[in-house]
Design a protein around this motif. Structure first.
Motif, mmCIF file in Angstrom:
data_model
loop_
_atom_site.group_PDB
_atom_site.id
_atom_site.type_symbol
_atom_site.label_atom_id
_atom_site.label_comp_id
_atom_site.label_asym_id
_atom_site.label_seq_id
_atom_site.Cartn_x
_atom_site.Cartn_y
_atom_site.Cartn_z
ATOM 1 N N ARG A 135 154.291 -20.630 -22.495
ATOM 2 C CA ARG A 135 154.458 -21.982 -21.941
ATOM 3 C C ARG A 135 153.359 -22.913 -22.431
ATOM 4 O O ARG A 135 153.620 -24.077 -22.759
ATOM 5 N N GLN A 136 152.139 -22.397 -22.498
ATOM 6 C CA GLN A 136 151.019 -23.213 -22.967
ATOM 7 C C GLN A 136 151.211 -23.603 -24.432
ATOM 8 O O GLN A 136 150.970 -24.757 -24.819
ATOM 9 N N ARG A 137 151.672 -22.608 -25.232
ATOM 10 C CA ARG A 137 151.917 -22.907 -26.654
ATOM 11 C C ARG A 137 153.018 -23.940 -26.806
ATOM 12 O O ARG A 137 152.923 -24.860 -27.625
ATOM 13 N N ALA A 138 154.098 -23.767 -26.000
ATOM 14 C CA ALA A 138 155.209 -24.715 -26.061
ATOM 15 C C ALA A 138 154.765 -26.109 -25.630
ATOM 16 O O ALA A 138 155.163 -27.116 -26.235
ATOM 17 N N ALA A 139 153.905 -26.153 -24.592
ATOM 18 C CA ALA A 139 153.412 -27.451 -24.124
ATOM 19 C C ALA A 139 152.540 -28.117 -25.190
ATOM 20 O O ALA A 139 152.622 -29.335 -25.406
ATOM 21 N N GLN A 140 151.717 -27.298 -25.845
ATOM 22 C CA GLN A 140 150.867 -27.838 -26.907
ATOM 23 C C GLN A 140 151.707 -28.337 -28.078
ATOM 24 O O GLN A 140 151.432 -29.400 -28.656
ATOM 25 N N GLU A 141 152.752 -27.549 -28.410
ATOM 26 C CA GLU A 141 153.640 -27.956 -29.505
ATOM 27 C C GLU A 141 154.379 -29.236 -29.140
ATOM 28 O O GLU A 141 154.534 -30.150 -29.967
ATOM 29 N N ASP A 142 154.838 -29.298 -27.886
ATOM 30 C CA ASP A 142 155.533 -30.503 -27.422
ATOM 31 C C ASP A 142 154.605 -31.713 -27.464
ATOM 32 O O ASP A 142 155.019 -32.814 -27.871
ATOM 33 N N LYS A 143 153.349 -31.479 -27.072
ATOM 34 C CA LYS A 143 152.368 -32.571 -27.112
ATOM 35 C C LYS A 143 152.141 -33.040 -28.539
ATOM 36 O O LYS A 143 152.093 -34.244 -28.825
ATOM 37 N N ARG A 144 151.997 -32.064 -29.452
ATOM 38 C CA ARG A 144 151.809 -32.431 -30.866
ATOM 39 C C ARG A 144 153.009 -33.200 -31.397
ATOM 40 O O ARG A 144 152.865 -34.181 -32.131
ATOM 41 N N ASN A 145 154.214 -32.739 -31.009
ATOM 42 C CA ASN A 145 155.428 -33.426 -31.469
ATOM 43 C C ASN A 145 155.485 -34.857 -30.938
ATOM 44 O O ASN A 145 155.879 -35.784 -31.659
ATOM 45 N N ARG A 146 155.115 -34.997 -29.634
ATOM 46 C CA ARG A 146 155.113 -36.346 -29.052
ATOM 47 C C ARG A 146 154.073 -37.233 -29.744
ATOM 48 O O ARG A 146 154.331 -38.406 -30.014
ATOM 49 N N GLU A 147 152.918 -36.637 -30.017
ATOM 50 C CA GLU A 147 151.865 -37.405 -30.675
ATOM 51 C C GLU A 147 152.301 -37.814 -32.084
ATOM 52 O O GLU A 147 152.049 -38.946 -32.528
#
Length: 356
Positions: free
Chosen positions: A271-283
């Motif tokens: 979940r943390q990795r997915a959240a980080q990936e989602d954050k990177r994608n949003r950024e």
């Protein structure tokens, strides 16, 4: 003294061996007939400790087990108790144990039933003669299940290893008489719960089954059961009913608990990795969006012979990208968002900043 430092004795001075012994036939009979548990994988046929903080519900849980011994109902709604005519002695150290246990047990037996139960006041058991007297009374009256509530008050100085050892030597007199013993013990009020009884660490070594009780939400209980006759320690979650009644909501082994914890850790990391990936994608999406808007501003200014006002640029951006004209004006004027990508020359026209 001999060469090893021991006193020399003549044969006639050595007393006869006083310990018990068993032949093979007796050994096999015991192996085939004597039970390890009175409640399978939970309560030993010898000594079982129920340990938890004060006012957590230990006495209510014991009352449930006593009631099941009398009614024949399954313990916790699922587990058959050993099939015998149970006669229960409750040895209490608090004021009026007969009143308190009477109030609890009657909530789990049929109206009008007279359970085969008797309460006794229990003093500090600090002498062998007290244990012998207790054993004599219990055996003479055919009691086969004893509840001691509580160990903490009946042992005296629970930090004294010698006293604790003598206490369990006394309990052994009851066990050898075929009496199963439940010991209710308090643990420290500090910490997370589920530990051992107050005082000497010998306590946990001496009992055959050790049940740590912790409180969950809405009065429910979590048990961690350790004993030396089961293949593995395990957990039981209990839902509290009305009075001295409980049902199992969940049961799993210590290995399963460790596997659950490992899975939960892996899932949390995922979940943390997915959240980080989602954050990177949003950024990245935001960066690309701002770049597109900044380039639009540069191109818009370049298309105009006369330098336009920021209000005119903001209106054009609204037509192109939707959004708020006011927000675009703020970004153009304050260097926020896409505005941070623009460099303005002396004539008031923008160019794209060099990205690092």
């Amino acid at each position: 003294m001999n060469e090893y430092g021991y006193e020399e004795y003549q044969a006639e001075d050595i007393p006869d061996w006083g310990g018990e012994s068993w032949g093979w036939d007796q050994m096999m009979q015991a192996a085939d007939t004597e039970e390890d548990f009175i409640i399978p994988d939970i309560a030993s046929a010898e000594t079982t400790a129920l340990v938890g903080k004060s006012v957590i519900g230990k006495s209510w849980m014991v009352s449930h087990i006593i009631a099941c011994s009398q009614t024949g109902e399954k313990v916790f709604g699922e587990i058959e108790m050993a099939d015998r005519d149970w006669k229960v002695a409750i040895l209490g150290t608090d004021n009026k144990p007969h009143k308190e246990y009477g109030k609890r047990i009657r909530t789990a037996v049929p109206v009008g039933m007279t359970p085969n139960v008797r309460t006794f006041d229990l003093p500090v058991m600090d002498a062998e003669q007290k244990w012998k007297s207790l054993r004599k009374t219990l055996v003479a009256n055919a009691f086969n299940l004893v509840v001691i509530d509580s160990y903490t008050q009946s042992v005296g100085d629970f930090n004294d290893n010698e006293r604790v050892t003598r206490y369990f030597n006394g309990l052994e007199l009851l066990v050898k008489a075929g009496i199963a013993v439940f010991i209710v013990a308090h643990e420290s009020e500090k910490g997370g719960g589920g530990g051992s009884a107050l005082g000497s660490s010998l306590f946990k070594q001496k009992v055959r089954s050790h049940i740590s009780v912790t409180k969950q939400r809405r009065g429910n209980l979590k048990l961690f059961i350790e004993n030396n006759a089961s293949e593995e320690h395990h957990y039981i979650h209990l839902k509290a009913g009305v009075g001295a009644r409980y049902t199992i909501t969940e049961r799993y082994t210590e290995t399963e608990a460790e596997e659950r914890s490992a899975r939960a850790s892996q899932e949390n990391k995922a979940r943390q990795r997915a959240a980080q990936e989602d954050k990177r994608n949003r950024e990245t999406a935001t960066l690309n969006d701002n770049r597109d808007k900044a380039q639009f501003v540069v191109d818009f200014y370049a298309s105009q012979a006369k330098t336009p006002s920021k209000a005119a640029v903001a209106r054009a951006m609204t037509e192109k990208f939707q959004g708020s004209e006011g927000t675009y004006k703020v970004a153009l004027s304050s260097g926020q968002g896409f505005g941070a990508m623009l460099a303005w020359d002396a004539s008031g026209r923008p160019t794209m900043k060099q990205e690092s």
